[in-house]
Enzyme design. Structure first.
Site, mmCIF file in Angstrom:
data_model
loop_
_atom_site.group_PDB
_atom_site.id
_atom_site.type_symbol
_atom_site.label_atom_id
_atom_site.label_comp_id
_atom_site.label_asym_id
_atom_site.label_seq_id
_atom_site.Cartn_x
_atom_site.Cartn_y
_atom_site.Cartn_z
ATOM 1 N N GLY A 84 7.610 -4.765 -9.152
ATOM 2 C CA GLY A 84 6.263 -4.189 -9.125
ATOM 3 C C GLY A 84 5.560 -4.573 -7.835
ATOM 4 O O GLY A 84 6.205 -4.849 -6.821
ATOM 5 N N SER A 85 4.242 -4.618 -7.893
ATOM 6 C CA SER A 85 3.478 -4.864 -6.678
ATOM 7 C C SER A 85 3.531 -6.338 -6.269
ATOM 8 O O SER A 85 3.818 -7.216 -7.088
ATOM 9 C CB SER A 85 2.016 -4.476 -6.910
ATOM 10 O OG SER A 85 1.453 -5.348 -7.879
ATOM 11 N N GLY A 134 3.491 -9.919 -8.419
ATOM 12 C CA GLY A 134 4.439 -11.000 -8.149
ATOM 13 C C GLY A 134 3.748 -12.322 -7.842
ATOM 14 O O GLY A 134 4.235 -13.392 -8.205
ATOM 15 N N GLU A 192 11.127 -8.516 -7.163
ATOM 16 C CA GLU A 192 11.384 -7.353 -6.307
ATOM 17 C C GLU A 192 10.045 -6.637 -6.184
ATOM 18 O O GLU A 192 9.665 -5.847 -7.045
ATOM 19 C CB GLU A 192 12.469 -6.492 -6.961
ATOM 20 C CG GLU A 192 13.229 -5.642 -5.989
ATOM 21 C CD GLU A 192 12.650 -4.253 -5.911
ATOM 22 O OE1 GLU A 192 11.813 -4.049 -4.986
ATOM 23 O OE2 GLU A 192 12.990 -3.412 -6.730
ATOM 24 N N CYS A 223 9.775 1.882 -3.943
ATOM 25 C CA CYS A 223 9.462 0.658 -3.201
ATOM 26 C C CYS A 223 10.164 0.695 -1.856
ATOM 27 O O CYS A 223 9.769 -0.010 -0.931
ATOM 28 C CB CYS A 223 9.806 -0.581 -4.000
ATOM 29 S SG CYS A 223 11.498 -0.620 -4.505
HETATM 30 C C1 UN1 Z 1 12.384 0.966 -6.483
HETATM 31 O O1 UN1 Z 1 11.683 1.804 -5.948
HETATM 32 O O2 UN1 Z 1 11.869 0.051 -7.196
HETATM 33 O O3 UN1 Z 1 16.972 2.277 -2.854
HETATM 34 C C2 UN1 Z 1 13.866 0.958 -6.435
HETATM 35 C C3 UN1 Z 1 16.345 3.094 -3.548
HETATM 36 C C4 UN1 Z 1 16.656 3.147 -5.019
HETATM 37 C C5 UN1 Z 1 15.941 2.075 -5.748
HETATM 38 C C6 UN1 Z 1 14.476 1.978 -5.525
HETATM 39 N N1 UN1 Z 1 18.066 2.998 -5.199
HETATM 40 O O4 UN1 Z 1 15.501 3.844 -3.090
#
Ligand code: UN1
Length: 511
Positions: free
Chosen positions: A243-244, A248, A265, A299
């Site tokens: 998440g953000s 975290g 993450e 992300c």
């Molecule tokens: C995410 O946005 O939390 O590498 C994961 C990527 C994807 C996973 C993104 N396999 O863009």
């Protein structure tokens, strides 16, 4: 683009495909958590929320399950994950569609997310026969020293709306073969996909038989209090949170306070450097997918384009044109490339960032709301490119929306400095044909991110590599490589078969 979606039919379709996957109608009605679709803004179902007490009971069940599960040989545990992979293959279309309906992803990305789940299941099945420890040279005669990996316990998984099911699978598939149980707190924005995955898991577990204890996979639905209960529970040695960075910052210290381990993450503010030798056709396609795909809500989304002066005029106007011609609309329709933002907050944050960019001297192309007449309760936007005078203001932060900031550079070292000059350290890339630049970028003095790519964008990673990043991204690694080690505890064992008792470091202690 469809004008005026038949919403009754749309809800009906959602319920039907969930029922096919084994979700009961009763679990879709009468709850307090509204599951809404970003496609139209309509409520698809009302899901039951767990109380703090129910969450604690679920953790207890998972803890009991772990005590049984850890005793099974890991290749046997792998069989459960293989069966889960089979269910995912069978229901790939249904689950992929549900991801589209609930998270707003285009069809191929919804299916791609389920494919990512299948891939990690395959990976984990192989891994179940490879949880290797080391044999280590010992200084004592007649001794053997080795390292053993043991199951950890309950793994708490907190996931975000944008990969509502794949993130669970990266954690759960590894946790299961490692002998751990799982308590999953999905995003409040995507409770339905979690219910569907739980139902598919149950089918796999039923085929596996009684050796899969009840409580091995618990789903807890609800808000902050439910998440906090999971984070603070001492029976949960590992918390994996996606998440953000803001989230975290709260989760990390709380888990550390009770000496739990976290796999974080968090946010990304990912860049691509476009060098003078870059293949601009390939760059354009790589940038378009990474920056606009998933409506900028990965992300790993490309957010900063660090462009050399000499190619700026050949690339940026073409990119602006490509941005204005992409099909925006209902994500399940053919040819749509950009679906909706998840909700109004996401839209408001995007507009705030664009205002801040203007105030900092940025020139904004696109970014406005579209289709508001057809979908007054949904938030579709024209993806934005913002030409910036430098890396200032909102460029330094992650805004979870399709905004691509473009900055210029003249000198390669300066480009690396700009790339590394933000808080987050998730993903990065360079477009170049110059081997020196490419190698420097992936070297110790190059990108400081957990992912550094050459001639592809920063998003769309495969599961085989360890996924995650440094600095404000939190340092956790999920999915492939040796990420499994974070789900197990390590024991060092020294075994004396000599009949004598020589002590290490030459210590004498004769009694
Ligand atoms: C995410 O946005 O939390 O590498 C994961 C990527 C994807 C996973 C993104 N396999 O863009």
């Amino acid at each position: 683009m469809t004008v005026g979606l038949d919403t009754a039919q749309f809800t009906q379709e959602t319920i039907e495909l969930m029922e096919r996957m084994g979700v009961t109608r009763a679990s879709l009605e009468g709850g307090t958590l509204a599951a809404t679709s970003p496609i139209s803004g309509e409520t698809l179902a009302m899901v039951k929320e767990d109380s703090v007490e129910e969450t604690s009971v679920a953790i207890g069940r998972a803890h009991d399950a772990f005590k049984q599960w850890r005793k099974l040989p890991s290749p046997r545990r792998g069989e459960l994950v293989r069966l889960l992979g089979e269910e995912l293959r069978t229901y790939k279309n249904d689950l992929g569609k549900l991801v589209s309906l609930e998270a707003g992803k285009i069809t191929s990305e919804g299916l791609g997310e389920v494919q990512e789940m299948i891939d990690i299941c395959d990976f984990a099945v192989g891994l179940s026969r490879q949880l290797y420890g080391l044999t280590i040279a010992t200084e004592r005669p007649g001794h053997r020293m080795m390292e053993t990996w043991h199951s950890s316990g309950v793994v708490g998984v907190i996931s975000a709306f944008n990969f509502p099911v794949a993130v669970w699978s990266w954690n759960a598939a590894l946790a299961f073969v490692c002998g751990d149980s799982v308590v999953w707190k999905p995003s409040e924005k995507t409770p339905l996909t979690a219910l569907a995955v739980q139902a598919l898991y149950k089918r796999a577990a039923a085929k596996f038989g009684e050796e899969a204890p009840a409580g091995l996979m618990e789903v807890i639905q609800g808000g902050r209090d439910v998440g906090e209960t999971l984070v603070d529970d001492k029976r949960v040695p590992v918390i994996s949170a996606t998440g953000s960075t803001r989230m975290g910052r709260q989760v990390g210290p709380r888990v550390a306070e009770r000496f739990g381990k976290s796999i974080l993450e968090l946010g990304g503010n990912n860049a691509a450097i476009v060098t003078p030798s870059a293949d601009l056709d390939l760059t354009l396609r790589g940038v378009a997918f990474s920056a606009m795909g998933t409506c900028g809500q990965r992300c790993t989304t490309l957010r900063r384009l660090i462009t050399h002066d000499s190619v700026y005029d050949a690339l940026i106007p073409r990119l602006i044109k490509a941005y204005s011609s992409v099909k925006i609309g209902v994500p399940t329709e053919d040819d749509t490339l950009i679906g909706p933002l998840i909700d109004k907050d996401a839209f408001d944050n995007m507009q705030k960032a664009l205002e801040a960019a203007k105030a900092a001297g940025g020139k904004v192309h696109g970014g406005q709301r579209v289709l508001s007449k057809e979908f007054p309760e949904a938030y579709y936007v024209q993806p934005a490119i913002v030409e910036m005078p430098g890396q200032v203001g909102p460029v330094l932060e992650e805004t979870f929306a399709p905004i691509l900031y473009v900055v210029r550079y003249t000198d390669f070292d300066e480009a690396i400095e700009i790339q590394n000059g933000v808080g987050a350290g998730l993903s990065s890339s360079i477009f170049t044909k110059d081997i020196g630049e490419a190698e420097t970028f992936v070297s110790v003095v190059g990108s400081d991110c957990g992912i550094a790519n050459v001639n592809i964008g920063p998003s769309g990673a495969e599961i085989g590599g360890a996924f995650g990043g440094e600095k404000e991204t939190g340092g956790g690694r999920e999915a492939g490589s040796d990420a499994w080690k974070a789900y197990m505890r390590r024991a060092t064992n020294t075994i004396n078969y000599s009949g004598a008792l020589p002590l290490a470091q030459g210590v004498k202690f004769d009694v």
